[in-house]
Design an enzyme around this catalytic site. Structure first.
Site, PDB file in Angstrom:
ATOM      1  N   ARG A  45       0.745  -1.145   0.061  1.00 40.69           N
ATOM      2  CA  ARG A  45       0.037   0.115  -0.082  1.00 40.69           C
ATOM      3  C   ARG A  45       0.894   1.351  -0.025  1.00 40.69           C
ATOM      4  O   ARG A  45       2.055   1.258   0.001  1.00 40.69           O
ATOM      5  CB  ARG A  45      -0.871  -0.033   1.377  1.00 40.69           C
ATOM      6  CG  ARG A  45      -0.128  -0.314   2.555  1.00 40.69           C
ATOM      7  CD  ARG A  45      -0.443   0.280   3.723  1.00 40.69           C
ATOM      8  NE  ARG A  45      -0.490   1.717   3.433  1.00 40.69           N
ATOM      9  CZ  ARG A  45       0.773   2.476   3.833  1.00 40.69           C
ATOM     10  NH1 ARG A  45       1.828   1.858   3.997  1.00 40.69           N
ATOM     11  NH2 ARG A  45       0.730   3.793   3.668  1.00 40.69           N
ATOM     12  N   GLY A  46       0.109   2.272  -0.010  1.00 42.37           N
ATOM     13  CA  GLY A  46       0.909   3.568  -0.253  1.00 42.37           C
ATOM     14  C   GLY A  46       1.224   4.034  -1.891  1.00 42.37           C
ATOM     15  O   GLY A  46       1.539   2.873  -2.424  1.00 42.37           O
ATOM     16  N   ALA A  47       0.873   5.306  -2.071  1.00 38.73           N
ATOM     17  CA  ALA A  47       0.657   5.585  -3.632  1.00 38.73           C
ATOM     18  C   ALA A  47       1.823   5.284  -4.265  1.00 38.73           C
ATOM     19  O   ALA A  47       1.383   4.284  -5.436  1.00 38.73           O
ATOM     20  CB  ALA A  47       0.337   6.791  -3.533  1.00 38.73           C
ATOM     21  N   GLN A 192      -1.975   2.687  10.223  1.00 39.07           N
ATOM     22  CA  GLN A 192      -0.899   2.614   9.303  1.00 39.07           C
ATOM     23  C   GLN A 192       0.102   3.372  10.175  1.00 39.07           C
ATOM     24  O   GLN A 192       1.336   3.247   9.919  1.00 39.07           O
ATOM     25  CB  GLN A 192      -0.930   3.257   7.759  1.00 39.07           C
ATOM     26  CG  GLN A 192      -1.658   2.412   6.910  1.00 39.07           C
ATOM     27  CD  GLN A 192      -3.329   2.746   6.825  1.00 39.07           C
ATOM     28  OE1 GLN A 192      -3.876   3.018   7.779  1.00 39.07           O
ATOM     29  NE2 GLN A 192      -3.957   2.665   5.575  1.00 39.07           N
ATOM     30  N   ASP A 233      -1.831  10.955  -2.324  1.00 39.30           N
ATOM     31  CA  ASP A 233      -2.294   9.761  -3.513  1.00 39.30           C
ATOM     32  C   ASP A 233      -2.515  10.384  -4.623  1.00 39.30           C
ATOM     33  O   ASP A 233      -2.413   9.709  -5.780  1.00 39.30           O
ATOM     34  CB  ASP A 233      -3.318   9.010  -2.736  1.00 39.30           C
ATOM     35  CG  ASP A 233      -2.808   8.248  -1.422  1.00 39.30           C
ATOM     36  OD1 ASP A 233      -2.898   8.834  -0.328  1.00 39.30           O
ATOM     37  OD2 ASP A 233      -2.353   7.095  -1.585  1.00 39.30           O
ATOM     38  N   ASN A 243      -5.386  12.454   0.366  1.00 38.95           N
ATOM     39  CA  ASN A 243      -4.454  11.668   1.232  1.00 38.95           C
ATOM     40  C   ASN A 243      -5.044  10.877   2.395  1.00 38.95           C
ATOM     41  O   ASN A 243      -6.668  11.105   2.132  1.00 38.95           O
ATOM     42  CB  ASN A 243      -3.377  12.701   1.776  1.00 38.95           C
ATOM     43  CG  ASN A 243      -2.255  11.665   2.578  1.00 38.95           C
ATOM     44  OD1 ASN A 243      -1.807  10.824   1.993  1.00 38.95           O
ATOM     45  ND2 ASN A 243      -2.256  12.017   3.821  1.00 38.95           N
ATOM     46  N   LYS A 244      -4.780  10.153   2.876  1.00 35.67           N
ATOM     47  CA  LYS A 244      -5.450   9.296   3.974  1.00 35.67           C
ATOM     48  C   LYS A 244      -6.506  10.275   4.576  1.00 35.67           C
ATOM     49  O   LYS A 244      -6.278  11.353   4.963  1.00 35.67           O
ATOM     50  CB  LYS A 244      -4.228   8.673   4.778  1.00 35.67           C
ATOM     51  CG  LYS A 244      -4.962   7.699   5.872  1.00 35.67           C
ATOM     52  CD  LYS A 244      -5.910   6.604   5.126  1.00 35.67           C
ATOM     53  CE  LYS A 244      -5.476   5.795   4.278  1.00 35.67           C
ATOM     54  NZ  LYS A 244      -6.378   5.023   3.494  1.00 35.67           N
TER      55      LYS A 244
HETATM   56  O1  MRU Z   1      -4.669   3.481   2.027  1.00 38.13           O
HETATM   57  P1  MRU Z   1      -3.372   3.653   2.098  1.00 38.13           P
HETATM   58  O2  MRU Z   1      -2.410   3.037   3.328  1.00 38.13           O
HETATM   59  O3  MRU Z   1      -2.591   3.110   0.770  1.00 38.13           O
HETATM   60  O4  MRU Z   1      -3.023   5.111   2.057  1.00 38.13           O
HETATM   61  C1  MRU Z   1      -1.589   5.560   2.039  1.00 38.13           C
HETATM   62  C2  MRU Z   1      -1.431   7.178   2.190  1.00 38.13           C
HETATM   63  O5  MRU Z   1      -2.531   7.785   2.340  1.00 38.13           O
HETATM   64  C3  MRU Z   1      -0.100   7.885   2.120  1.00 38.13           C
HETATM   65  O6  MRU Z   1      -0.322   8.972   3.068  1.00 38.13           O
HETATM   66  C4  MRU Z   1       0.018   8.070   0.847  1.00 38.13           C
HETATM   67  O7  MRU Z   1      -0.284   7.154  -0.271  1.00 38.13           O
HETATM   68  C5  MRU Z   1       1.308   8.749   0.417  1.00 38.13           C
HETATM   69  S1  MRU Z   1       2.535   7.506   0.700  1.00 38.13           S
HETATM   70  C6  MRU Z   1       4.245   8.286   0.343  1.00 38.13           C
END
Ligand code: MRU
Length: 344
Positions: A45-47, A192, A233, A243-244
């Site tokens: 996970r994470g963009a 997270q 994201d 973002n989250k």
């Molecule tokens: O749902 P997730 O855990 O994939 O969400 C991740 C985020 O929102 C991060 O802050 C975002 O992807 C930036 S990662 C460098």
């Protein structure tokens, strides 16, 4: 540094982030469907990490297509790409990676195309590593010695398959000799922040204080936070940033308390096709993630719950967007267009 994933020639090894920090379990994925599932179940996970995983997943899917006929191969490859496109909707890095993988299907010979797809996936991965290193160096200049920073969710090596974005900036500030402390929000519902960010920062030897999401305003008001730095994201052309879930709340609180609010993201997170954040698709996840914590029910059975996984922060709350090609401030529309058209 934690390894989000590794290409092992014919399979993709991932660190299952859903099991951290309790257990470090690696899984070797040999089928593209397993990579799609790992993205959906947030094992990866994470963009930026989602983008890199999709690129390798497409290369994996291609390697398992059993035909020497180019047209038939491309039909099946298209199905593989569509499966990745349907995995998670918000992080634009996924769609950028799919488009770049399409560019690698030019050749005439099927085996040649399979090779080009692997090379393209490796290139995308290398570029994310370089971009996150570079943006971290640039962003660290914004951090004062002695600062206490607040971050949300997880934007470190696990989330980027590279150096990290928000956490990269914090690590680079430390490497520049600055003394920094970090407040980490737990990040409900999937934690997270509590599970991954604290783990990564502790490995870096940075002083960490874990708080619940609802404590952020208290600590800002008390003067305990000097700046907020988070990842993104998807960033629309006017600077609005998804973002989250909970990021918007932090940005409003930061503005109210006159605290700088920074977004750190590689240019692969910028989507110039969207004029504002209102157009960013927001993923709705299973309500069970709200009614249960790690499988344990915390609400009456059958209660209705909502679970948007992201929110959008208006550019008007963002002090600066830190990218590998430069730091952008208002007016964002001009600034973002300028850096994305710049050659590397
Ligand atoms: O749902 P997730 O855990 O994939 O969400 C991740 C985020 O929102 C991060 O802050 C975002 O992807 C930036 S990662 C460098």
């Amino acid at each position: 540094m934690a390894m989000a994933m590794k290409w092992l020639g014919g399979k993709l090894r991932i660190l299952d982030q859903s099991k951290l920090p309790g257990a470090q379990i690696f899984a070797d994925l040999e089928n593209y469907r397993d990579v799609v599932l790992a993205i959906q179940e947030m094992k990866i996970r994470g963009a930026p990490t989602i983008g890199v995983a999709a690129a390798y997943g497409i290369a994996l899917g291609a390697s398992n297509i059993n035909t020497a006929t180019r047209d038939e191969f491309l039909v099946q490859l298209n199905q593989v790409m569509r499966a990745f496109a349907a995995s998670r909707p918000t992080a634009v890095n996924l769609f950028q990676a799919i488009n770049r993988m399409k560019e690698a299907t030019e050749g005439d010979d099927v085996d040649e195309i399979k090779g080009s797809l692997v090379n393209q996936a490796k290139r995308i991965h290398r570029e994310e590593i370089a971009a996150t290193r570079q943006l971290s160096q640039l962003g660290a200049k914004l951090i004062d010695n002695g600062s206490t920073l607040l971050t949300h969710c997880n934007a470190g090596p696990l989330a980027t398959a590279g150096y990290g974005t928000a956490l990269g900036v914090i690590k680079a500030a430390k490497d520049q000799g600055k003394k920094v402390k970090v407040f980490v929000t737990e990040t409900r519902p999937l934690l997270q922040g509590a599970r991954l960010t604290t783990w990564e920062l502790r490995e870096e030897g940075l002083p960490v204080t874990l708080i619940t999401d609802s404590m952020a305003g208290y600590f800002m008001y008390k003067g305990k936070i000097d700046c907020v730095v988070v990842g993104a994201d998807r960033i629309a052309s006017n600077g609005d940033s998804a973002n989250k879930i909970g990021t918007y709340t932090l940005a409003v609180l930061a503005k109210e308390n006159k605290i700088p609010f920074y977004i750190a993201a590689p240019t692969s997170t910028i989507d110039l096709s969207l004029s504002s954040g209102a157009e960013i698709p927001i993923e709705e996840r299973n309500p069970e993630e709200i009614t249960h914590i790690q499988g344990i029910p915390i609400a009456p059975e059958g209660i209705r719950a909502a679970n948007p996984a992201f929110d959008v922060t208006s550019h008007s709350y963002i002090t600066a967007i830190i990218t590998e090609k430069g730091i952008v401030k208002e007016p964002y529309t001009e600034g973002l267009k300028g850096i994305t058209s710049r050659f590397t």
